[in-house]
Design a protein around this motif. Structure first.
Motif: not given
Length: 236
Positions: A149-174
């Protein structure tokens, strides 16, 4: 085990086959020649050549992933392979290896076929590039699949991060069919699949259907079972 022991050795052959197919099209531009990379120092030149065979395929691969990864999500036969990776309900660094061996063949062939249009590689070099780039991606993806559970908002516009990629694996419809990129979020931004994680957002992961694909046998044979099921439904 299945992906590593079966997939990676076959990726070498698949990469070489893709280079042959790329050459057979007659569309090669040959903009980059690996044998011309270097400073005239044998050890340094070999290191630079290997680095080029990692970074050049990585950059081109991530661009083409904007297409190939989407195909995996929208073409039923490819999704039957790719769903093995998405079936993990408890993401961790080893999730990157939770793939059917055919997944590695598809991506190796697709990336080397397209890379072969721009880079002057022979069959041996095509196989090496497929393996080098896949190993590098495994290392990077191990971090991005980490259940931290690390948040790297300053990096997410440049490189994929664990939180960013977790969205791709999410079960939520959105979150379905979002954040496809493996390395560079830029490609999601360009193709309209970018979702920036909200503060504190760490959704549950797995298949939206709730299906579980477990065990080595399940991982290896899941696509074949799905294909057989589709054929039965089609000809019923």
């Amino acid at each position: 085990m299945a992906a590593g022991l079966i997939g990676i050795p076959l990726a070498y052959i698949t990469g070489a086959a893709a280079i042959w197919a790329s050459q057979a099209t007659g569309l090669q531009l040959n903009l980059i020649h690996p044998d011309r990379i270097g400073l005239g120092l044998p050890v340094v030149d070999e290191a630079l050549r290997i680095l080029a065979m990692i970074l050049v395929p990585l950059a081109v691969y991530d661009f083409w992933l904007a297409f190939s990864h989407r195909l995996e999500h929208h073409v039923p036969a490819l999704w039957d392979i790719h769903q093995v990776h998405h079936s993990d309900r408890w993401m961790n660094p080893l999730t990157v290896f939770r793939d059917n061996f055919l997944q590695i063949q598809w991506r190796s062939f697709f990336s080397m076929l397209t890379i072969g249009l721009f880079v002057d590689l022979n069959f041996k070099e095509g196989g090496q590039a497929a393996v080098y780039s896949q190993l590098f991606l495994f290392a990077w993806a191990a971090l991005c699949h980490s259940n931290i559970r690390v948040e790297l908002p300053w990096l997410e516009g440049i490189l994929v991060t664990p939180q960013y990629h977790r969205i791709h694996h999410s079960t939520q419809a959105e979150h379905i069919d979002k954040n496809f990129a493996d390395v560079f979020p830029l490609f999601d931004m360009l193709f309209g699949s970018y979702v920036r994680p909200r503060k504190g957002e760490f959704p549950e992961t797995g298949l939206a259907s709730g299906e579980a694909i477990d065990g080595i046998g399940g991982v290896i044979f899941a696509p074949f079972r799905s294909w057989l099921k589709r054929l039965r439904l089609r000809f019923r």
